[in-house]
Write a protein that holds these residues in place. Structure first.
Motif, PDB file in Angstrom:
ATOM      1  N   GLU A  57      -8.556  -3.898  -2.702  1.00 37.15           N
ATOM      2  CA  GLU A  57      -8.490  -5.160  -3.437  1.00 37.15           C
ATOM      3  C   GLU A  57      -9.851  -5.837  -3.365  1.00 37.15           C
ATOM      4  O   GLU A  57     -10.377  -6.086  -2.275  1.00 37.15           O
ATOM      5  CB  GLU A  57      -7.426  -6.076  -2.844  1.00 37.15           C
ATOM      6  N   ALA A  58     -10.427  -6.121  -4.530  1.00 34.69           N
ATOM      7  CA  ALA A  58     -11.728  -6.786  -4.586  1.00 34.69           C
ATOM      8  C   ALA A  58     -11.558  -8.271  -4.339  1.00 34.69           C
ATOM      9  O   ALA A  58     -10.633  -8.895  -4.852  1.00 34.69           O
ATOM     10  CB  ALA A  58     -12.370  -6.542  -5.948  1.00 34.69           C
ATOM     11  N   GLY A  59     -12.479  -8.826  -3.560  1.00 35.70           N
ATOM     12  CA  GLY A  59     -12.489 -10.255  -3.281  1.00 35.70           C
ATOM     13  C   GLY A  59     -13.544 -10.950  -4.128  1.00 35.70           C
ATOM     14  O   GLY A  59     -13.671 -10.703  -5.323  1.00 35.70           O
ATOM     15  N   ASN A  60     -14.334 -11.791  -3.489  1.00 33.09           N
ATOM     16  CA  ASN A  60     -15.370 -12.566  -4.183  1.00 33.09           C
ATOM     17  C   ASN A  60     -16.538 -11.689  -4.624  1.00 33.09           C
ATOM     18  O   ASN A  60     -16.885 -10.717  -3.964  1.00 33.09           O
ATOM     19  CB  ASN A  60     -15.902 -13.672  -3.262  1.00 33.09           C
ATOM     20  N   ALA A  61     -17.154 -12.081  -5.738  1.00 34.13           N
ATOM     21  CA  ALA A  61     -18.313 -11.359  -6.257  1.00 34.13           C
ATOM     22  C   ALA A  61     -19.505 -11.546  -5.324  1.00 34.13           C
ATOM     23  O   ALA A  61     -19.754 -12.643  -4.835  1.00 34.13           O
ATOM     24  CB  ALA A  61     -18.650 -11.847  -7.661  1.00 34.13           C
ATOM     25  N   VAL A  62     -20.229 -10.453  -5.076  1.00 42.09           N
ATOM     26  CA  VAL A  62     -21.453 -10.442  -4.276  1.00 42.09           C
ATOM     27  C   VAL A  62     -22.429  -9.525  -4.989  1.00 42.09           C
ATOM     28  O   VAL A  62     -22.231  -8.316  -5.009  1.00 42.09           O
ATOM     29  CB  VAL A  62     -21.207  -9.914  -2.850  1.00 42.09           C
ATOM     30  N   ASP A  64     -23.930  -7.132  -7.327  1.00 46.24           N
ATOM     31  CA  ASP A  64     -23.285  -6.211  -8.260  1.00 46.24           C
ATOM     32  C   ASP A  64     -22.008  -5.614  -7.680  1.00 46.24           C
ATOM     33  O   ASP A  64     -21.631  -4.489  -8.019  1.00 46.24           O
ATOM     34  CB  ASP A  64     -24.252  -5.080  -8.626  1.00 46.24           C
ATOM     35  N   ALA A  65     -21.363  -6.346  -6.794  1.00 47.23           N
ATOM     36  CA  ALA A  65     -20.196  -5.815  -6.094  1.00 47.23           C
ATOM     37  C   ALA A  65     -19.229  -6.954  -5.774  1.00 47.23           C
ATOM     38  O   ALA A  65     -19.355  -8.060  -6.294  1.00 47.23           O
ATOM     39  CB  ALA A  65     -20.649  -5.129  -4.808  1.00 47.23           C
ATOM     40  N   TYR A  66     -18.287  -6.650  -4.896  1.00 48.22           N
ATOM     41  CA  TYR A  66     -17.304  -7.626  -4.430  1.00 48.22           C
ATOM     42  C   TYR A  66     -17.135  -7.457  -2.928  1.00 48.22           C
ATOM     43  O   TYR A  66     -17.348  -6.371  -2.385  1.00 48.22           O
ATOM     44  CB  TYR A  66     -15.939  -7.384  -5.098  1.00 48.22           C
ATOM     45  N   THR A  67     -16.726  -8.524  -2.281  1.00 46.78           N
ATOM     46  CA  THR A  67     -16.302  -8.372  -0.898  1.00 46.78           C
ATOM     47  C   THR A  67     -15.005  -7.565  -0.920  1.00 46.78           C
ATOM     48  O   THR A  67     -14.316  -7.508  -1.937  1.00 46.78           O
ATOM     49  CB  THR A  67     -16.042  -9.730  -0.224  1.00 46.78           C
ATOM     50  N   VAL A  68     -14.681  -6.942   0.182  1.00 46.45           N
ATOM     51  CA  VAL A  68     -13.413  -6.226   0.289  1.00 46.45           C
ATOM     52  C   VAL A  68     -12.378  -7.215   0.795  1.00 46.45           C
ATOM     53  O   VAL A  68     -12.494  -7.733   1.899  1.00 46.45           O
ATOM     54  CB  VAL A  68     -13.520  -5.016   1.246  1.00 46.45           C
ATOM     55  N   SER A  69     -11.387  -7.480  -0.034  1.00 44.16           N
ATOM     56  CA  SER A  69     -10.315  -8.378   0.374  1.00 44.16           C
ATOM     57  C   SER A  69      -9.313  -7.644   1.263  1.00 44.16           C
ATOM     58  O   SER A  69      -8.889  -8.154   2.282  1.00 44.16           O
ATOM     59  CB  SER A  69      -9.610  -8.965  -0.850  1.00 44.16           C
ATOM     60  N   SER A  70      -8.938  -6.424   0.843  1.00 41.69           N
ATOM     61  CA  SER A  70      -8.029  -5.618   1.665  1.00 41.69           C
ATOM     62  C   SER A  70      -8.010  -4.177   1.191  1.00 41.69           C
ATOM     63  O   SER A  70      -8.374  -3.871   0.069  1.00 41.69           O
ATOM     64  CB  SER A  70      -6.610  -6.191   1.614  1.00 41.69           C
ATOM     65  N   PHE A  71      -7.587  -3.312   2.097  1.00 38.18           N
ATOM     66  CA  PHE A  71      -7.266  -1.934   1.773  1.00 38.18           C
ATOM     67  C   PHE A  71      -5.750  -1.849   1.748  1.00 38.18           C
ATOM     68  O   PHE A  71      -5.079  -2.441   2.598  1.00 38.18           O
ATOM     69  CB  PHE A  71      -7.803  -0.974   2.844  1.00 38.18           C
ATOM     70  N   VAL A  72      -5.218  -1.134   0.776  1.00 40.96           N
ATOM     71  CA  VAL A  72      -3.771  -1.051   0.625  1.00 40.96           C
ATOM     72  C   VAL A  72      -3.376   0.417   0.618  1.00 40.96           C
ATOM     73  O   VAL A  72      -3.987   1.231  -0.099  1.00 40.96           O
ATOM     74  CB  VAL A  72      -3.314  -1.728  -0.695  1.00 40.96           C
ATOM     75  N   TYR A  89      -7.884  -4.408  -8.370  1.00 39.07           N
ATOM     76  CA  TYR A  89      -7.611  -3.287  -7.478  1.00 39.07           C
ATOM     77  C   TYR A  89      -8.268  -2.017  -7.993  1.00 39.07           C
ATOM     78  O   TYR A  89      -8.203  -1.697  -9.173  1.00 39.07           O
ATOM     79  CB  TYR A  89      -6.095  -3.067  -7.351  1.00 39.07           C
ATOM     80  N   TYR A  90      -8.898  -1.316  -7.072  1.00 38.31           N
ATOM     81  CA  TYR A  90      -9.565  -0.053  -7.367  1.00 38.31           C
ATOM     82  C   TYR A  90      -8.934   1.040  -6.519  1.00 38.31           C
ATOM     83  O   TYR A  90      -8.439   0.779  -5.418  1.00 38.31           O
ATOM     84  CB  TYR A  90     -11.056  -0.136  -7.011  1.00 38.31           C
ATOM     85  N   TRP A  91      -8.990   2.263  -7.018  1.00 38.52           N
ATOM     86  CA  TRP A  91      -8.574   3.378  -6.183  1.00 38.52           C
ATOM     87  C   TRP A  91      -9.588   3.548  -5.064  1.00 38.52           C
ATOM     88  O   TRP A  91     -10.792   3.421  -5.269  1.00 38.52           O
ATOM     89  CB  TRP A  91      -8.507   4.669  -6.981  1.00 38.52           C
ATOM     90  N   ASN A  92      -9.112   3.850  -3.886  1.00 34.14           N
ATOM     91  CA  ASN A  92      -9.979   4.064  -2.727  1.00 34.14           C
ATOM     92  C   ASN A  92     -10.538   5.480  -2.799  1.00 34.14           C
ATOM     93  O   ASN A  92      -9.818   6.450  -2.623  1.00 34.14           O
ATOM     94  CB  ASN A  92      -9.191   3.849  -1.439  1.00 34.14           C
ATOM     95  N   SER A  93     -11.832   5.584  -3.035  1.00 34.88           N
ATOM     96  CA  SER A  93     -12.473   6.894  -3.193  1.00 34.88           C
ATOM     97  C   SER A  93     -12.767   7.576  -1.866  1.00 34.88           C
ATOM     98  O   SER A  93     -12.969   8.786  -1.825  1.00 34.88           O
ATOM     99  CB  SER A  93     -13.789   6.735  -3.961  1.00 34.88           C
ATOM    100  N   PRO A 156     -16.037  -7.536   8.499  1.00 33.00           N
ATOM    101  CA  PRO A 156     -16.345  -8.577   7.522  1.00 33.00           C
ATOM    102  C   PRO A 156     -17.546  -8.202   6.641  1.00 33.00           C
ATOM    103  O   PRO A 156     -17.864  -8.911   5.689  1.00 33.00           O
ATOM    104  CB  PRO A 156     -16.671  -9.790   8.400  1.00 33.00           C
ATOM    105  N   ALA A 157     -18.200  -7.073   6.935  1.00 29.65           N
ATOM    106  CA  ALA A 157     -19.392  -6.652   6.196  1.00 29.65           C
ATOM    107  C   ALA A 157     -19.066  -5.692   5.057  1.00 29.65           C
ATOM    108  O   ALA A 157     -19.966  -5.142   4.440  1.00 29.65           O
ATOM    109  CB  ALA A 157     -20.388  -5.994   7.152  1.00 29.65           C
ATOM    110  N   GLY A 158     -17.793  -5.492   4.743  1.00 27.07           N
ATOM    111  CA  GLY A 158     -17.407  -4.552   3.695  1.00 27.07           C
ATOM    112  C   GLY A 158     -17.685  -5.082   2.301  1.00 27.07           C
ATOM    113  O   GLY A 158     -17.523  -6.269   2.017  1.00 27.07           O
ATOM    114  N   ALA A 159     -18.116  -4.203   1.418  1.00 25.89           N
ATOM    115  CA  ALA A 159     -18.326  -4.527   0.005  1.00 25.89           C
ATOM    116  C   ALA A 159     -17.827  -3.341  -0.819  1.00 25.89           C
ATOM    117  O   ALA A 159     -17.865  -2.201  -0.362  1.00 25.89           O
ATOM    118  CB  ALA A 159     -19.795  -4.795  -0.287  1.00 25.89           C
ATOM    119  N   VAL A 160     -17.356  -3.632  -2.024  1.00 24.58           N
ATOM    120  CA  VAL A 160     -16.895  -2.576  -2.916  1.00 24.58           C
ATOM    121  C   VAL A 160     -17.674  -2.639  -4.224  1.00 24.58           C
ATOM    122  O   VAL A 160     -17.824  -3.713  -4.806  1.00 24.58           O
ATOM    123  CB  VAL A 160     -15.370  -2.627  -3.158  1.00 24.58           C
TER     124      VAL A 160
END
Length: 188
Positions: A57-62, A64-72, A89-93, A156-160
């Motif tokens: 799940e993408a969170g806030n824009a950072v 050219d990316a987003y923070t990671v809100s959660s993995f599902v 929501y993106y597929w987890n690669s 807390p350092a994750g980005a997608v």
């Protein structure tokens, strides 16, 4: 060993990436984030609701990316359909880009047992031409846990970075069949 701090591009062996240009562009987008200390994962833009993949799940824009809100975890069909419509929501690669030092910092904080087992395996190494052979006895004591579970779900350092590259995880025979060229009998 050489006191440098490389970026590590961590990739699985059982993926098909048809649009290599899109993949390269996503890595280029992710590079400044990784250089700034983010642990970047690549989220595949879904082409359909899918119950066979985990989601990010993408969170806030950072940048050219987003923070990671959660993995599902792999969702049921209704939830996958909602994720597909939602658009966040993106597929987890299972693909990552990060500085070696940043990953080790997060691993030491979030999963010290894995960190300690890995560092212990490097205390007594053997050089064999271009190979470094780690201490197998020490390494075998390392708990088995994926990067996702050990670090990415907690940092807390994750980005997608979104990735639309005609991707397929060919970890199953049916996916391999879909990805390959079929003969007249339907064999791949």
């Amino acid at each position: 060993e050489k006191e440098d701090d490389p970026l590590l591009l961590v990739l699985a062996a059982d993926h098909v990436i048809a649009d290599q240009r899109a993949f390269t562009e996503a890595v280029i987008k992710a590079t400044p984030l990784a250089e700034d200390g983010k642990l970047v994962t690549f989220g595949i833009v879904p082409t359909e609701p899918h119950t066979g993949y985990g989601y990010i799940e993408a969170g806030n824009a950072v940048a050219d990316a987003y923070t990671v809100s959660s993995f599902v975890e792999k969702p049921d069909a209704d939830t996958a359909a909602n994720y597909f419509v939602d658009g966040r929501y993106y597929w987890n690669s299972g693909m990552f880009l990060f500085k070696a030092s940043r990953y080790l910092e997060e691993l030491e904080k979030l999963c010290p047992d894995i960190y300690l087992a890995c560092t212990a395996s490097l205390e007594e190494v053997e050089k064999d031409l271009d190979f470094t052979r780690i201490n197998a006895e020490a390494f075998i004591k390392c708990p088995y846990e994926s990067i996702d579970y050990a670090v990415m779900e907690h940092t807390p350092a994750g980005a997608v970075v979104s990735l639309d590259c005609d991707w397929s995880d060919i970890g199953a025979w049916s996916a391999l069949w879909e990805a390959g060229d079929q003969d007249a009998a339907g064999n791949v």
